[in-house]
Design a protein around this motif. Structure first.
Motif, PDB file in Angstrom:
ATOM      1  N   CYS A 143       0.833  -1.204   0.000  1.00  0.00           N
ATOM      2  CA  CYS A 143       0.000   0.000   0.000  1.00  0.00           C
ATOM      3  C   CYS A 143       0.871   1.258   0.000  1.00  0.00           C
ATOM      4  N   ASN A 145      -0.171   4.050   0.780  1.00  0.00           N
ATOM      5  CA  ASN A 145      -0.671   4.900   1.866  1.00  0.00           C
ATOM      6  C   ASN A 145      -0.115   4.486   3.227  1.00  0.00           C
ATOM      7  N   CYS A 146      -0.103   3.148   3.518  1.00  0.00           N
ATOM      8  CA  CYS A 146       0.295   2.716   4.873  1.00  0.00           C
ATOM      9  C   CYS A 146       1.386   1.656   4.860  1.00  0.00           C
ATOM     10  N   CYS A 161      -6.258  -2.462   0.189  1.00  0.00           N
ATOM     11  CA  CYS A 161      -5.481  -2.546   1.422  1.00  0.00           C
ATOM     12  C   CYS A 161      -6.439  -2.829   2.579  1.00  0.00           C
ATOM     13  N   CYS A 164      -5.803  -0.188   5.806  1.00  0.00           N
ATOM     14  CA  CYS A 164      -6.275   1.209   5.847  1.00  0.00           C
ATOM     15  C   CYS A 164      -7.433   1.466   4.887  1.00  0.00           C
TER      16      CYS A 164
END
Ligand SMILES: [Zn+2]
Length: 309
Positions: A143, A145-146, A161, A164
């Protein structure tokens, strides 16, 4: 014959019905995957496997041939070809020789397949679609993002994901490539990595926050020190190295001398239309050439050469 210039480009011949509205239907995808008519495009890393066991080389194989290759690490639904669902599979990493040992399958190079017209434009377009999509999965397993590991959707057109809840979609990177002209001449340049004698159009990636027109004007100013006016769109080309869209444009340059960015370009100058015609025919007295028909630059230059004097 289509009148669209884009349709004449290399990798643009894909006629699969992509069935985009069915991508989020796992049962539909599973049924297609299990269909006896299903065909599979196989990739070993970035390289397609070509089936040479028949009279004609084929870019797809039936399920029975896939089973012999082991569990795929990624699976994407590409679309439907007539009655046949077509999937792209990324095979487990192994030495190239291991694939060649399998019955009639050979590891191929996509650029060479395209340049040598080994397979049909339709087949070449399917390979381009599969390469870009499978390559995206290979490079986006975590991911953005995270950082957690992501899971592909059943059709392979999204990665989710669980940590998140972010959803990630395949990306295409736009590249502008432009025929810069002044009167009866156009600007061509070469990079040191080009084959000997080859000159091409300037090109560069679109940057965040730019229009196509802005990107063209910025690239021409950066690479050749020229100001350009209005920009026109001509045609586009999917370019699966790894996942670009080439956007062919035309722009008129104003006054001023060419000032090349020597960090990017080895040489560049104005070429007359007569000279471009000779280059396209392979008849330039100095052996200068333009890129082959696989490249969108070839078609931009062909259109320029076809204009009346
Ligand atoms: Zn996440």
């Amino acid at each position: 014959m289509s009148l669209e210039l884009s349709a004449a480009q290399g990798f643009a011949g894909n006629r699969l019905d992509r069935k985009g509205n069915d991508r989020d239907d796992p049962e539909r995808i599973a049924a297609w995957r299990a269909s006896p008519l299903a065909r599979f495009v196989l990739f070993a890393g970035d390289q397609p496997l070509l089936d040479r066991s028949g009279n004609e080389p084929s870019v797809t194989v039936p399920a029975v041939r896939v089973d012999a290759e082991g569990e795929a690490t990624e699976s994407v639904f590409l679309g439907v070809d007539g009655d046949a669902p077509v999937f792209g599979l990324l095979l487990p990493e192994r030495a190239p020789d291991a694939y060649q040992a399998a019955d009639g399958l050979v590891v191929a190079d996509l650029r060479s397949l395209a340049a040598e017209a080994v397979v049909s434009p339709h087949a070449l377009g399917i390979l381009a679609q599969a390469k870009s999509l499978l390559g995206w999965h290979r490079r986006h397993r975590f991911c953005a993002n995270c950082g957690a590991r992501t899971t592909p959707s059943p059709s392979g057109w999204r990665r989710d994901c669980a940590a998140c809840s972010a959803q990630h979609f395949p990306r295409t990177d736009p590249v502008v490539i432009m025929l810069v002209r002044r009167g009866d001449a156009c600007l061509l340049a070469r990079q040191a990595r080009f084959a000997t004698g080859v000159y091409s159009c300037l090109a560069g990636f679109l940057e965040p926050g730019e229009t196509l027109e802005d990107a063209v004007r910025r690239e021409v100013a950066e690479e050749a020190g020229l100001q350009t006016g209005p920009v026109s769109y001509m045609c586009s080309q999917p370019w699966p190295f790894p996942s670009s869209l080439m956007i062919g444009c035309v722009a008129d340059a104003g006054e001023g001398e060419i000032v090349l960015d020597r960090g990017e370009l080895e040489d560049g100058r104005w070429f007359s239309r007569a000279e471009v015609r000779l280059m396209l025919k392979g008849a330039h007295p100095d052996g200068l050439r333009v890129p082959p028909p696989l490249a969108i630059a070839h078609h931009l230059l062909q259109a320029f050469a076809a204009e009346p004097d």
